[in-house]
Design an enzyme around this catalytic site. Structure first.
Site, mmCIF file in Angstrom:
data_model
loop_
_atom_site.group_PDB
_atom_site.id
_atom_site.type_symbol
_atom_site.label_atom_id
_atom_site.label_comp_id
_atom_site.label_asym_id
_atom_site.label_seq_id
_atom_site.Cartn_x
_atom_site.Cartn_y
_atom_site.Cartn_z
ATOM 1 N N PRO A 1 0.836 -1.203 0.000
ATOM 2 C CA PRO A 1 0.000 0.000 0.000
ATOM 3 C C PRO A 1 0.874 1.258 0.000
ATOM 4 O O PRO A 1 1.854 1.345 0.724
ATOM 5 C CB PRO A 1 -0.789 -0.121 1.305
ATOM 6 C CG PRO A 1 -0.778 -1.574 1.633
ATOM 7 C CD PRO A 1 0.549 -2.076 1.134
ATOM 8 N N GLU A 2 0.517 2.214 -0.855
ATOM 9 C CA GLU A 2 1.248 3.473 -0.929
ATOM 10 C C GLU A 2 0.398 4.567 -0.289
ATOM 11 O O GLU A 2 -0.660 4.290 0.300
ATOM 12 C CB GLU A 2 1.600 3.770 -2.385
ATOM 13 C CG GLU A 2 2.457 2.672 -3.015
ATOM 14 C CD GLU A 2 2.815 2.935 -4.461
ATOM 15 O OE1 GLU A 2 2.980 4.116 -4.834
ATOM 16 O OE2 GLU A 2 2.925 1.965 -5.238
ATOM 17 N N HIS B 1 -5.586 -15.329 8.978
ATOM 18 C CA HIS B 1 -4.498 -14.356 8.925
ATOM 19 C C HIS B 1 -4.779 -13.110 9.766
ATOM 20 O O HIS B 1 -4.067 -12.111 9.633
ATOM 21 C CB HIS B 1 -4.228 -13.960 7.475
ATOM 22 C CG HIS B 1 -3.782 -15.099 6.602
ATOM 23 N ND1 HIS B 1 -2.622 -15.804 6.841
ATOM 24 C CD2 HIS B 1 -4.362 -15.672 5.519
ATOM 25 C CE1 HIS B 1 -2.488 -16.753 5.928
ATOM 26 N NE2 HIS B 1 -3.528 -16.688 5.112
ATOM 27 N N ARG C 1 1.420 -12.112 4.991
ATOM 28 C CA ARG C 1 2.871 -12.352 5.027
ATOM 29 C C ARG C 1 3.508 -12.014 6.375
ATOM 30 O O ARG C 1 4.701 -12.207 6.565
ATOM 31 C CB ARG C 1 3.532 -11.554 3.905
ATOM 32 C CG ARG C 1 2.959 -11.914 2.541
ATOM 33 C CD ARG C 1 3.616 -11.169 1.406
ATOM 34 N NE ARG C 1 4.967 -11.666 1.160
ATOM 35 C CZ ARG C 1 5.702 -11.300 0.111
ATOM 36 N NH1 ARG C 1 5.210 -10.451 -0.773
ATOM 37 N NH2 ARG C 1 6.930 -11.762 -0.049
#
Length: 279
Positions: A2-3, A92, A111
């Protein structure tokens, strides 16, 4: 990853969903995700109320009462979402903040790269990554003078420069490709050789592109979702990113893909010519 537009979208969603809520309980299913350690993290924030949420670059800053703050970096695939306590957890979901009203703020990270760092309010910029972060890409904080003075000191490629969070905060792979195409600058152009006119154009294109991306609630290329579980739509407005082989919207030349700073990089070889020093 994400930016800035995606993190800003998450911040705005969370402001509407969790600010003012009091934490009843915290469950941490992956202790490495919270710092300084699990027990201190849970003890410090249980019973606290979320007073507000800020964003700096790609970081989220949660502020609680009693002068407690949490710096959160989503890294590659981190996502926050709000659910009723009755909704089953996802495998997750690694950190869960249960509120007194029966809702939960859940942090999901396939991750497990994301981190949450607890610090006293006012010490957020002692956290690694925020210590040396560059200016926000806004007209008020990113001046032409700053860019001119900083860029002339660097010989690395302009894309590497834009990706460096110590130079400018918040830009990542997608938006670097896009703003360089908009400004007609080759991604491998040495930073110190970009002429003043191009610097002025690049600065404005950064503002324009990020404003449009935030309005569209970010770009969903892989797995990004906002705090309500919705995807952004700015991927429908991308000009070069992941358009390898497709015609450039300006000139029709096929978009090419190369590696710059170990990142897949998309550009138009006709519109974005590499300028040599003697040209």
């Amino acid at each position: 990853m994400p930016e800035l537009p995606e993190v800003e979208t998450v911040k705005r969603g969370l402001e509407a969903l969790v600010v003012g809520k009091k934490i009843k309980k915290i469950d941490v299913y992956y202790p490495k995700m919270v710092l300084p350690n699990e027990s201190e993290f849970i003890k410090a924030l249980t019973g606290k109320t979320i007073l507000g949420i800020d964003r700096r670059g790609k970081y989220l800053l949660f502020h609680f009462n009693d002068q407690q703050s949490m710096v959160s970096h989503l890294r590659m695939e981190g996502k926050y979402s709000v659910h009723s306590h009755e909704v089953p957890l996802n495998k997750h979901d690694h950190v869960v903040f249960e509120f007194t009203d029966g809702t939960e703020l859940r942090y999901n990270d396939t991750r497990k790269f994301g981190r949450m760092v607890l610090v006293p309010t006012g010490e957020e910029y002692t956290v690694a990554g925020l210590k040396t972060i560059g200016p926000e890409p806004t007209p008020e904080t990113l001046s032409v003078d700053y860019l001119v003075e900083t860029m002339k000191k660097h010989h690395k490629s302009i894309k590497s420069f834009l990706l460096d969070q110590n130079m400018i905060a918040g830009l990542g792979n997608i938006y670097c490709d896009e703003v360089l195409w908009l400004a007609k600058i080759h991604p491998l152009q040495p930073t110190n050789t970009v002429p003043l006119g191009k610097i002025v154009t690049l600065r404005q294109k950064i503002f324009d592109e990020l404003t449009l991306a935030i309005k569209a609630k970010g770009t969903t290329v892989f797995s990004y979702l906002d705090a309500s579980g919705h995807a952004g739509s700015f991927q429908n407005q991308l000009h070069v990113y992941q358009r390898t082989g497709k015609p450039c919207e300006r000139c029709g030349t096929p978009i090419e893909r190369i590696k710059v700073a170990q990142r897949g990089t998309h550009f138009c070889p006709f519109c974005q010519k590499l300028i040599k020093d003697d040209e």
